[in-house]
Design a protein around this motif. Structure first.
Motif, PDB file in Angstrom:
ATOM      1  N   ARG A  87       0.937  -1.327   0.072  1.00 31.26           N
ATOM      2  CA  ARG A  87       0.040  -0.005   0.243  1.00 31.26           C
ATOM      3  C   ARG A  87       0.743   1.480   0.156  1.00 31.26           C
ATOM      4  O   ARG A  87       0.487   2.156  -0.754  1.00 31.26           O
ATOM      5  N   GLU A  90       2.117   1.779  -3.520  1.00 28.74           N
ATOM      6  CA  GLU A  90       0.968   2.128  -4.415  1.00 28.74           C
ATOM      7  C   GLU A  90       0.699   3.566  -4.137  1.00 28.74           C
ATOM      8  O   GLU A  90       0.325   4.149  -5.112  1.00 28.74           O
ATOM      9  N   CYS A  96       1.035  -1.333 -12.029  1.00 34.35           N
ATOM     10  CA  CYS A  96       0.534  -2.838 -12.039  1.00 34.35           C
ATOM     11  C   CYS A  96       1.447  -3.773 -12.314  1.00 34.35           C
ATOM     12  O   CYS A  96       2.279  -3.605 -13.202  1.00 34.35           O
ATOM     13  N   PHE A 112       0.790  -6.552  -6.766  1.00 32.55           N
ATOM     14  CA  PHE A 112       0.137  -5.288  -6.062  1.00 32.55           C
ATOM     15  C   PHE A 112       0.387  -4.253  -7.374  1.00 32.55           C
ATOM     16  O   PHE A 112       0.997  -4.475  -8.358  1.00 32.55           O
ATOM     17  N   GLY A 113      -0.038  -3.129  -7.058  1.00 38.22           N
ATOM     18  CA  GLY A 113      -0.037  -2.013  -8.005  1.00 38.22           C
ATOM     19  C   GLY A 113      -1.169  -1.759  -8.745  1.00 38.22           C
ATOM     20  O   GLY A 113      -1.888  -2.523  -9.424  1.00 38.22           O
ATOM     21  N   ARG A 114      -1.628  -0.150  -8.757  1.00 35.33           N
ATOM     22  CA  ARG A 114      -2.817   0.087  -9.491  1.00 35.33           C
ATOM     23  C   ARG A 114      -2.481   1.260 -10.799  1.00 35.33           C
ATOM     24  O   ARG A 114      -3.332   1.168 -11.510  1.00 35.33           O
ATOM     25  N   ASN A 167      -4.037   6.158 -12.155  1.00 36.46           N
ATOM     26  CA  ASN A 167      -4.751   4.720 -12.120  1.00 36.46           C
ATOM     27  C   ASN A 167      -6.121   4.905 -12.929  1.00 36.46           C
ATOM     28  O   ASN A 167      -6.611   3.926 -12.910  1.00 36.46           O
TER      29      ASN A 167
END
Length: 195
Positions: A87, A90, A96, A112-114, A167
């Protein structure tokens, strides 16, 4: 999170578990230590979760980064601890497909990763000077507002490439195209999603 004047205690020994983070981030001239390593180091220290022990930068070319590996010493190597680190990353626009895993573990990495990457390519002749690159960067920054972060630029053959992460790829693309199409000098710019 912003940590100002964070001072680490001296002569403190922590029991840590080693972990590796891979960030498939494409960057240009921006300094990975300044925008990724040091902010994460500060966040980990403030949360008492450990530190960044080392980093390795994978280069695509002399002026272009194609990925960053961070080596962490974590005081909490549980799944929750790894998710907390994810988090934090991120929040720093980790792309991503980023991953974290314990160095000595056999479990699957935590993916993880957005943030999605967008490469903007423009004729190199329009950005030959630092002043011209700054002017173009300002146009892009104004178009993207708070939708994305810049990861720098590099020059490849006859093009200058600028890298942005955010994002919502569609919103980023639409915002840039709307501004660039109405700007007579930059109408030849091309956008490409980065994997």
């Amino acid at each position: 999170m912003l940590f100002k004047n964070l001072t680490l205690k001296k002569n403190v020994v922590l029991q840590v578990s080693l972990a590796e983070v891979h960030l498939p981030v494409v960057m240009g001239h921006r300094d990975a230590d300044e925008i990724l390593v040091q902010p994460l180091k500060d966040q980990l220290a403030a949360a008492g979760l450990g530190t960044v022990m080392d980093s390795n930068i994978q280069k695509i070319s002399p002026d272009q980064v194609g990925g960053v590996t961070l080596y962490l010493g974590l005081t909490d190597a549980s799944r929750d601890g790894l998710q907390t680190v994810a988090r934090m990353l991120e929040h720093l626009a980790a792309p991503c497909g980023s991953s974290i895993r314990l160095s000595e573990g056999v479990s699957d990495p935590l993916i993880f990763g957005r943030a999605e990457g967008l490469e903007l390519s423009i004729d190199r002749r329009l950005t030959t000077s630092e002043k011209a690159r700054q002017a173009f960067s300002k146009v892009c920054h104004d178009a993207l507002s708070n939708e994305a972060v810049s990861r720098g630029w590099t020059q490849v053959q006859d093009r200058t490439l600028f890298f942005f992460y955010g994002n919502d790829l569609a919103t980023m693309r639409d915002s840039l195209m709307r501004v660039l199409e109405n700007h007579p000098k930059y109408q030849g710019a091309m956008l490409r999603r980065m994997a």
